[in-house]
Design an enzyme around this catalytic site. Structure first.
Site, short mmCIF file in Angstrom:
data_model
loop_
_atom_site.label_atom_id
_atom_site.label_comp_id
_atom_site.label_asym_id
_atom_site.label_seq_id
_atom_site.Cartn_x
_atom_site.Cartn_y
_atom_site.Cartn_z
N TRP A 108 -50.28 7.29 16.86
CA TRP A 108 -48.87 7.34 17.29
C TRP A 108 -48.06 8.36 16.50
O TRP A 108 -48.22 8.46 15.28
CB TRP A 108 -48.25 5.95 17.10
CG TRP A 108 -46.76 5.91 17.12
CD1 TRP A 108 -45.91 6.21 16.08
CD2 TRP A 108 -45.91 5.56 18.22
NE1 TRP A 108 -44.61 6.06 16.47
CE2 TRP A 108 -44.57 5.66 17.78
CE3 TRP A 108 -46.16 5.16 19.54
CZ2 TRP A 108 -43.48 5.37 18.61
CZ3 TRP A 108 -45.06 4.87 20.37
CH2 TRP A 108 -43.75 4.97 19.89
N ASP A 148 -40.59 10.72 15.29
CA ASP A 148 -39.71 11.82 14.88
C ASP A 148 -40.38 12.97 14.12
O ASP A 148 -41.24 12.73 13.26
CB ASP A 148 -38.64 11.32 13.91
CG ASP A 148 -37.98 10.04 14.33
OD1 ASP A 148 -38.23 9.59 15.45
OD2 ASP A 148 -37.22 9.50 13.52
N ARG A 163 -30.55 5.60 6.70
CA ARG A 163 -31.84 6.29 6.78
C ARG A 163 -31.77 7.73 7.29
O ARG A 163 -30.75 8.18 7.77
CB ARG A 163 -32.82 5.49 7.65
CG ARG A 163 -32.37 5.23 9.07
CD ARG A 163 -33.45 4.42 9.82
NE ARG A 163 -33.04 4.07 11.15
CZ ARG A 163 -32.43 2.94 11.49
NH1 ARG A 163 -32.13 2.03 10.58
NH2 ARG A 163 -32.10 2.71 12.75
N GLN A 165 -43.43 11.23 11.91
CA GLN A 165 -43.60 9.78 11.80
C GLN A 165 -44.92 9.42 12.47
O GLN A 165 -45.15 9.77 13.63
CB GLN A 165 -42.42 9.07 12.47
CG GLN A 165 -41.11 9.21 11.70
CD GLN A 165 -41.11 8.34 10.46
OE1 GLN A 165 -40.86 7.15 10.52
NE2 GLN A 165 -41.38 8.94 9.31
C1 FRU Z 1 -35.72 7.32 14.99
C2 FRU Z 1 -36.18 6.32 13.93
C3 FRU Z 1 -35.59 6.67 12.58
C4 FRU Z 1 -36.55 6.07 11.64
C5 FRU Z 1 -37.87 6.27 12.34
C6 FRU Z 1 -38.86 5.19 12.10
O1 FRU Z 1 -36.60 7.50 16.03
O2 FRU Z 1 -35.83 5.02 14.33
O3 FRU Z 1 -34.26 6.23 12.42
O4 FRU Z 1 -36.52 6.68 10.39
O5 FRU Z 1 -37.58 6.36 13.71
O6 FRU Z 1 -40.12 5.53 12.59
#
Ligand code: FRU
Length: 494
Positions: A36, A39, A167, A55
């Protein structure tokens, strides 16, 4: 020293990613090495190469404890996978290394600033996340989490703002040589906000001000901010959760917003003057930018949306794509975005037509494919303006996606309703385009599992993923009323 969690992730991705064939991935859009991806993180230049982190949950095609995947590239289109950069392996990030950013330090090391997530159980048994900002430092391959972590926590959040939803720090260099970062947050009533922090050395950070806030006008929690000067203006990008639509804008639930205004660095005050959606398609979220060595501001985003992230064929070993990197400008108070010029270097065979009359649905010899860059310029015939134009692509015997332009209302619609999606939710979006006396320019970039459209040299962009079988590679044109069209198509060769 690599932690056990990071070693495990690196061994897993190395062992299992070899089973994904190149032709089962996008050709020139980034997909995760395995599992997966959401971001883009740490999109930056380091030692002359472009670095992009993402991510990442390597172990499945579902979101899970967040790692940082890592790639490098010389042109932002052809990426080389590097081993995962970070895993959740410390007390302060044990539930995930969330989004963040990267910079090159003057001593030649690479600095990562990210959100560490730690969940705590409250007295009533429910879980509440503590989100803090943390550093890691490395050589472009391996990173050490900083001994002073977290560098921003609860005590650095102003009263009335959240440290549970705190965040996605995006760092940048200040004109005086120092560092700053913008962090997404929300107020007690849930409405979005962006907080500004500064640092002299990149290690020790302090709170400066509330840069902007939504007062419940543009969605709830503001995620993934970015803040930069562009063409004499200041731009704040953010991705609000739970947005309400306004006219044809912000229809994705989790939306994206571009605020254009002015910034006074001495007073640390941002004056927001204009707000618009960034992308008018179905799949676009969490954009992040970098500045190239030749001064171009380039944006990349997750070409997906949380609400549609369940809609992909069973059995795939990767999920999530990035958009094309896009060069940004501000013109007439609006954000302009065009594919990075590096794409031109991947142009292969060219097929072009001029002044083709369009009427009944028809094809043009040599115009087909799923990995291509095609520009259509549409005009009315002098005597008879056309009413409607339709372009079908990724077209087979059962499936197609399309773009329909209604010249009477100046509305362009993109749709994948007939693309064979595994979920039948509303699969279309619309936007107003500028009427240039019936002339419309559409640039369509296809890359196996996606379509990105740039209207009138970047005045609007519309992005969506499509998982239509590759045999559906037809393209057709159709108009009601008499239209004339120029077409220029390049295959993309990677
Ligand atoms: C946005 C988000 C961010 C967070 C990340 C977690 O898509 O929700 O705010 O840091 O994804 O995966």
């Amino acid at each position: 020293m690599l932690s056990e969690a990071l070693e495990k992730a690196r061994a897993y991705e190395e062992k299992y990613s070899v089973f994904i064939k190149d032709e089962d991935r996008p050709a020139f859009h980034l997909s995760p090495r395995i599992g997966w991806m959401n971001d883009p993180n740490g999109f930056s230049l380091f030692r002359g190469q472009y670095h992009l982190f993402y991510q990442y949950h390597p172990y499945s095609t579902q979101w899970g404890p967040m790692h940082w995947g890592h790639v490098v590239s010389a042109d932002m289109l052809r990426w080389t996978y590097l081993p995962a950069a970070m895993a959740p392996d410390q007390a302060y990030d044990q539930n995930g290394c969330f989004s963040g950013s990267a910079l090159e330090l003057p001593d030649g090391r690479q600095l990562l600033l990210y959100t560490g997530v730690r969940e705590r159980r409250r007295e009533d048994g429910t879980l509440k996340a503590a989100q803090t900002q943390c550093l890691a430092v490395g050589d472009g391959l391996n990173y050490e989490k900083h001994p002073l972590n977290p560098v921003l926590d609860e005590k650095d959040v102003p009263a009335g703002f959240s440290h549970h939803d705190f965040r996605d720090p995006k760092m940048y260099r200040r004109p005086d040589g120092g560092y700053a970062c913008v962090v997404g947050d929300r107020t007690d009533d849930g409405s979005g906000a962006i907080l500004l922090y500064e640092s002299d050395d990149g290690e020790s950070w302090h709170y400066v001000t509330i840069l902007d806030r939504s007062y419940n006008e543009y969605g709830k929690m503001w995620e993934c901010p970015d803040f930069f000067a562009l063409d004499g203006q200041q731009v704040l990008l953010t991705s609000p959760q739970d947005m309400s639509q306004v006219g044809l804008e912000f229809h994705n639930g989790n939306g994206t917003v571009c605020c254009i205004g002015a910034y006074d660095d001495a007073l640390k005050r941002f004056h927001r003057q204009r707000v618009q959606a960034i992308d008018y398609g179905i799949d676009f979220y969490a954009p992040q930018t970098l500045l190239t060595a030749d001064g171009r501001r380039v944006m990349i985003a997750w070409m997906q949306n949380w609400d549609t992230a369940v809609a992909y064929p069973a059995g795939t070993k990767w999920f999530g794509q990035m958009t094309l990197p896009r060069e940004l400008h501000v013109r007439d108070g609006r954000l302009i975005q065009t594919p990075i010029r590096e794409l031109d270097a991947l142009h292969g065979r060219r097929v072009a037509y001029e002044n083709v009359p369009v009427g009944e649905e028809s094809n043009l010899k040599g115009i087909y494919g799923r990995v291509l860059d095609m520009t259509i310029t549409l005009r009315s015939q002098p005597s008879k303006p056309y009413e409607l134009f339709r372009l079908k692509f990724a077209k087979g015997s059962q499936h197609y996606s399309d773009l329909v332009y209604d010249a009477r209302t100046s509305i362009l619609r993109i749709s994948r309703t007939h693309s064979g999606c595994t979920r039948d939710f509303v699969h279309e979006r619309e936007c107003f385009v500028r009427d240039r006396g019936g002339e419309l320019k559409l640039r369509l970039v296809l890359d196996r599992f996606s379509a990105e459209v740039f209207v009138n040299d970047g005045e609007q962009a519309l992005s969506m993923t499509i998982y239509t079988p590759m045999t559906a590679n037809g393209i057709s044109f159709e108009a009601r009323g008499a239209a004339l069209m120029d077409v220029e198509k390049y295959d993309i060769i990677v």
